[in-house]
Enzyme design. Sequence first.
Site, PDB file in Angstrom:
ATOM      1  N   ASP A 407      -2.361  -5.622 -19.182  1.00  0.00           N
ATOM      2  CA  ASP A 407      -3.435  -4.655 -18.986  1.00  0.00           C
ATOM      3  C   ASP A 407      -2.919  -3.525 -18.072  1.00  0.00           C
ATOM      4  OD1 ASP A 407      -5.975  -3.569 -18.974  1.00  0.00           O
ATOM      5  OD2 ASP A 407      -6.689  -4.837 -17.332  1.00  0.00           O
ATOM      6  N   GLU A 410      -1.093   1.832 -18.940  1.00  0.00           N
ATOM      7  CA  GLU A 410      -1.017   3.228 -19.451  1.00  0.00           C
ATOM      8  C   GLU A 410       0.073   4.036 -18.759  1.00  0.00           C
ATOM      9  OE1 GLU A 410      -3.834   1.591 -18.681  1.00  0.00           O
ATOM     10  OE2 GLU A 410      -4.241   1.196 -20.783  1.00  0.00           O
ATOM     11  N   ASP A 485     -12.002  -0.857 -22.255  1.00  0.00           N
ATOM     12  CA  ASP A 485     -13.296  -1.073 -21.594  1.00  0.00           C
ATOM     13  C   ASP A 485     -14.440  -0.316 -22.261  1.00  0.00           C
ATOM     14  OD1 ASP A 485     -11.782  -2.557 -19.889  1.00  0.00           O
ATOM     15  OD2 ASP A 485     -11.772  -1.078 -18.271  1.00  0.00           O
TER      16      ASP A 485
HETATM   17  C1  GLC Z   1      -9.392  -3.658 -16.930  1.00  0.00           C
HETATM   18  C2  GLC Z   1      -9.315  -4.275 -18.309  1.00  0.00           C
HETATM   19  C3  GLC Z   1     -10.312  -5.388 -18.450  1.00  0.00           C
HETATM   20  C4  GLC Z   1     -10.066  -6.415 -17.342  1.00  0.00           C
HETATM   21  C5  GLC Z   1     -10.120  -5.756 -15.967  1.00  0.00           C
HETATM   22  C6  GLC Z   1      -9.752  -6.704 -14.851  1.00  0.00           C
HETATM   23  O1  GLC Z   1     -10.601  -3.015 -16.758  1.00  0.00           O
HETATM   24  O2  GLC Z   1      -9.464  -3.318 -19.322  1.00  0.00           O
HETATM   25  O3  GLC Z   1     -10.231  -5.975 -19.705  1.00  0.00           O
HETATM   26  O4  GLC Z   1     -11.008  -7.419 -17.421  1.00  0.00           O
HETATM   27  O5  GLC Z   1      -9.233  -4.656 -15.942  1.00  0.00           O
HETATM   28  O6  GLC Z   1      -8.495  -7.238 -15.035  1.00  0.00           O
END
Ligand code: GLC
Length: 801
Positions: A407, A410, A485
């Site tokens: 995650d 980017e 998200d």
């Molecule tokens: C980011 C991710 C989400 C995750 C969060 C905490 O917002 O996109 O899926 O739950 O981080 O790790």
Amino acid sequence: MIVNTELENKGNLFPSKIIDFKKDVDTLYFSTDNDVILQLTVVRDSLLRFRYTTVGNFDNDFSYAITQYASIGYNKLEIEEKKDCYEVLTSKLRCEISKEDMRVSIYDAKDGTLINQDEGGFHWEESYEHGGNIVKMSKLSNDGESYYGLGDKPNHLNLKGKRFSNWATDSYAYGKDSDPIYKAIPFYTGLHHGKAYGIFFDNTFKSSFDFAHERRNVTSFWAQGGEMNYYFFYGPKMNDVVESYTDLTGKPHHLPPMWALGFHQCKWSYYPESKVKEITATFRKLKIPCDAIYLDIDYMEGFRCFTWNKEYFPDPKRMVKELLADGFKTVAIIDPGIKIDKDYAVFKEGLEKDYFCKRADGAYMKGKVWPGECYFPDFTNPEVRDWWSGLFQELIEDIGVKGVWNDMNEPAVMEVPNKTFPDDVRHDYDGNPCSHRKAHNVYGMQMARATYQGLKKYSYPKRPFVITRSAYSGTQRYTSTWTGDNVATWEHLWIANIQAQRMAMSGFSFAGSDIGGFAEQPQGELFTRWVQLGVFHPFFRVHSSGDHGDQEPWAFDEDVTDIVRKFIEIRYQLLPYLYTAFWNYVDHGTPLLKSLVLYDQDDVHTHYRTDEFVFGEQILACPVLEPNAKGRRMYVPKGNWYNFWTDEIVKGGKEMWVDADIDSMPIFVKEGAIIPKYPIQQYVGEKEIKEITLDVYYKKGKEKSELFSDANDGFDYTKGRFSLRTFNLTGRSNKLIINQHKEGKFITTYVTFKIQIHGLPFEIGEIQLDNETISLKHLKTNGTYSFIVDKNFSQLNIIGK
Ligand code: GLC
């Protein structure tokens, strides 16, 4: 903002006359007297590469997107010098390059149709600030021309009339027109006069695409640096364009383990261990199939990657093992930010080995993410990727985690206006040092690649499973993905549907959304409709931020639980069908989801459809996207289709009302299809599959279906240990014939097929199995006929009375 198509071409420079031409095997070089060179490579008869320099020579040719396994080779390459142009001819394309201004026109070699033509063509603007050029290309756009692709854009499927940019961006609670969001996939398909072509602009700098937005008759694309370097694919079928792009940028390196196609439950976050166990136990108690449970950032010690919070998870190895014994594969999150902490081993090692990104003047790239201030590995350095892959040994080999979720790659940085690294950060870029302007869009891809390498090594002989948020073209080789998200609204259900289809037509089929919405809280009805859609998305996961209540299938009322169970069961029944489609994707690059335009581009009614899509080859699905609906209007593509629920046959090529109360959804099966189904299992491998049901949908005429089987994990299938069964169905008014052709060395666990015949227009008088008449004693009828046959039959004849 750069306005590429500006009428007034202020600052724009153009190639002058072509003064020289050279050929080197498959590559042609055209040079102008102002030092522009066009390097045109014939990759295949229907695939040309155009690459331009403005300084008389090219930089090192390096791309993260292009796979070494891409197919190359052509049947024909002829070049002819004409009075006004050079003409390049392959067996599929004729390409003219104007001597006067280097503009390119591309025609179908067979029927002479003009497919694509430069308007301004290649031009550029010098970048005083950064050096090099802002590189630009403009093409003519025709009335009635449509555009598709570009990865995860949360916008109408048809991109015509819009402008987008590609710059991977953390986009919490993005909306319908947000742009850009998490991914950068600079590939689109154009469709005009019934013929499809594709353009992949392989440039990792921030790029932009304008699809007849600024000027009605011009489509253009440009980037803030790097080269004008694009590939032109010719179809004329859109499916061939997508397959060809996928072949060039890479099909997934292997099939996912079958469990990864099951249902996944996630939340930010399930902890401590007792909570995780309570969730998994509830799935089993309520008999809702589920294969994967996720650990979000709270499993770590202070959000330090590769550590565990021992208070919440005192013995992860035991827990993961116990979960596995109950059929749950554990997937754990790993982010790129490494906490600045001199007592933290990963940080210390990264620092010692000089693996963290640095600013232009030598300071470390410091940024805040979940753990607080962090440094970030430079994943564009192969040595760093090796190191990173090694960090997974304990998590995977020892603790037994089965999947890793990447995650924030980017890369996301908190509390700064641009949400990411500053432009001056330096990257290795596999030995082609550059700034973040060039490396930004591939950072997430290279992180996922390094993670994949680690999982591949330590999961062996099982298949690795990775999921990533950010991606550039080619990332589909290593990992699955989700759309980030989103929000628990009906509009986001529409967006999720578009995004999964768009990803599939952008070469990246293994995608899905946070079912139910990540931010905010869905009503039971929205959650139910979203699960229904998710059944038909290759990646099938419920995830939510957890700030607004629970989002498990039982968090609403009992009706919701029952309907959700029923739909997840359908997914589990369809696993052999989906797995076969996945094999086609891995083998040929065939997209797993087909938007109607991809399914039938000749029918112009499909060009602006957004909601309906074909899942695999033969199942048509259309989610209900509004509250309180008892059904919806939808467009059924041409051909005859069986209503999945009622077996009623509808004739497509028109829009129609389809009943679908909350416990249903519009699903149709193509006539003639043979759909393989598993019995319901609580997780993949719960049961040894002894029998597969084949749902046969009668058709007057012919239809081909396939069933691919293997060990559902491991790599033996790559050595011939698979079983591919092709069923050729032929229906006549008083007869139905199914011929089976078998390939591969794998001995399947199933020994029989339960044949279920839908829509048979005659009463059965006789069944012949490989020329022997079989007794009708065991024939069951209740709307459909069903009987059991040996899996290895060659021909089945069903004859009317
Ligand atoms: C980011 C991710 C989400 C995750 C969060 C905490 O917002 O996109 O899926 O739950 O981080 O790790």
